[in-house]
Design a protein around this motif. Structure first.
Motif, PDB file in Angstrom:
ATOM      1  N   THR A   6      15.827 -19.266 -14.552  1.00 24.57           N
ATOM      2  CA  THR A   6      15.581 -19.753 -15.907  1.00 24.57           C
ATOM      3  C   THR A   6      16.428 -18.996 -16.922  1.00 24.57           C
ATOM      4  OG1 THR A   6      13.319 -20.355 -15.296  1.00 24.57           O
ATOM      5  CG2 THR A   6      13.793 -20.177 -17.640  1.00 24.57           C
ATOM      6  N   ILE A   7      16.598 -17.692 -16.733  1.00 24.06           N
ATOM      7  CA  ILE A   7      17.422 -16.899 -17.644  1.00 24.06           C
ATOM      8  C   ILE A   7      18.885 -17.327 -17.557  1.00 24.06           C
ATOM      9  CG2 ILE A   7      18.321 -14.568 -18.056  1.00 24.06           C
ATOM     10  CD1 ILE A   7      15.509 -13.538 -17.347  1.00 24.06           C
ATOM     11  N   ILE A   8      19.385 -17.548 -16.358  1.00 17.64           N
ATOM     12  CA  ILE A   8      20.782 -17.971 -16.193  1.00 17.64           C
ATOM     13  C   ILE A   8      20.996 -19.349 -16.799  1.00 17.64           C
ATOM     14  CG2 ILE A   8      22.530 -18.596 -14.489  1.00 17.64           C
ATOM     15  CD1 ILE A   8      21.310 -16.360 -12.705  1.00 17.64           C
ATOM     16  N   ILE A   9      20.101 -20.269 -16.497  1.00 15.95           N
ATOM     17  CA  ILE A   9      20.205 -21.622 -17.058  1.00 15.95           C
ATOM     18  C   ILE A   9      20.080 -21.567 -18.582  1.00 15.95           C
ATOM     19  CG2 ILE A   9      19.042 -23.868 -17.190  1.00 15.95           C
ATOM     20  CD1 ILE A   9      20.607 -23.590 -14.669  1.00 15.95           C
ATOM     21  N   GLY A  10      19.162 -20.759 -19.093  1.00 18.98           N
ATOM     22  CA  GLY A  10      18.981 -20.636 -20.538  1.00 18.98           C
ATOM     23  C   GLY A  10      20.193 -20.060 -21.229  1.00 18.98           C
ATOM     24  N   PHE A  11      20.869 -19.130 -20.572  1.00 18.58           N
ATOM     25  CA  PHE A  11      22.088 -18.552 -21.125  1.00 18.58           C
ATOM     26  C   PHE A  11      23.142 -19.633 -21.344  1.00 18.58           C
ATOM     27  CE2 PHE A  11      26.281 -16.641 -20.367  1.00 18.58           C
ATOM     28  CZ  PHE A  11      26.289 -15.678 -21.361  1.00 18.58           C
ATOM     29  N   THR A  33      22.492 -16.458 -30.027  1.00 20.15           N
ATOM     30  CA  THR A  33      22.497 -17.840 -29.552  1.00 20.15           C
ATOM     31  C   THR A  33      22.039 -17.923 -28.102  1.00 20.15           C
ATOM     32  OG1 THR A  33      24.289 -18.407 -31.053  1.00 20.15           O
ATOM     33  CG2 THR A  33      23.933 -19.880 -29.214  1.00 20.15           C
ATOM     34  N   THR A  34      22.517 -17.020 -27.270  1.00 20.66           N
ATOM     35  CA  THR A  34      22.107 -17.070 -25.861  1.00 20.66           C
ATOM     36  C   THR A  34      20.654 -16.650 -25.690  1.00 20.66           C
ATOM     37  OG1 THR A  34      23.047 -14.877 -25.509  1.00 20.66           O
ATOM     38  CG2 THR A  34      24.423 -16.752 -24.940  1.00 20.66           C
ATOM     39  N   ILE A  35      20.175 -15.722 -26.516  1.00 20.43           N
ATOM     40  CA  ILE A  35      18.754 -15.353 -26.441  1.00 20.43           C
ATOM     41  C   ILE A  35      17.877 -16.537 -26.826  1.00 20.43           C
ATOM     42  CG2 ILE A  35      16.972 -13.941 -27.554  1.00 20.43           C
ATOM     43  CD1 ILE A  35      19.001 -11.652 -27.559  1.00 20.43           C
ATOM     44  N   LEU A  36      18.279 -17.258 -27.870  1.00 23.01           N
ATOM     45  CA  LEU A  36      17.524 -18.454 -28.244  1.00 23.01           C
ATOM     46  C   LEU A  36      17.611 -19.524 -27.153  1.00 23.01           C
ATOM     47  CD1 LEU A  36      18.282 -18.748 -32.057  1.00 23.01           C
ATOM     48  CD2 LEU A  36      16.188 -17.990 -30.959  1.00 23.01           C
ATOM     49  N   GLY A  37      18.725 -19.591 -26.456  1.00 25.30           N
ATOM     50  CA  GLY A  37      18.843 -20.513 -25.329  1.00 25.30           C
ATOM     51  C   GLY A  37      17.916 -20.142 -24.192  1.00 25.30           C
TER      52      GLY A  37
END
Length: 85
Positions: A6-11, A33-37
């Protein structure tokens, strides 16, 4: 393992969501931006599990993570507009 996924996909979803929703009030930093993703991917996972789209140990798919990231970016934009006004 699904949390790491989930973290990789969210990034990646955060970066794509930023390209889909450019704007002045959106976060301009790459890290923010990546944290919000990543937060959007967790939101999409939580909502998908609540609705029944995903199982208990499944994360959101790539499209779901992008949609979650766009939602989080939209909420961020509304909050930042309200704060500056």
């Amino acid at each position: 393992m699904w949390i790491i996924w989930t973290i990789i996909i969210g990034f990646v979803a955060g970066v794509i969501a930023k390209f889909l929703m450019p704007g002045r009030n959106e976060p301009s930093g790459f890290i923010l931006t990546t944290i919000l993703g990543i937060i959007g991917a967790f939101v999409a996972t939580f909502l998908g599990q609540a609705v029944g789209w995903y199982g208990p140990n499944e994360g959101a798919g790539f499209i779901g993570a992008i949609v979650g990231a766009v939602i989080v970016l939209a909420v961020w934009g509304m909050i930042s507009r309200r704060r500056t006004a």
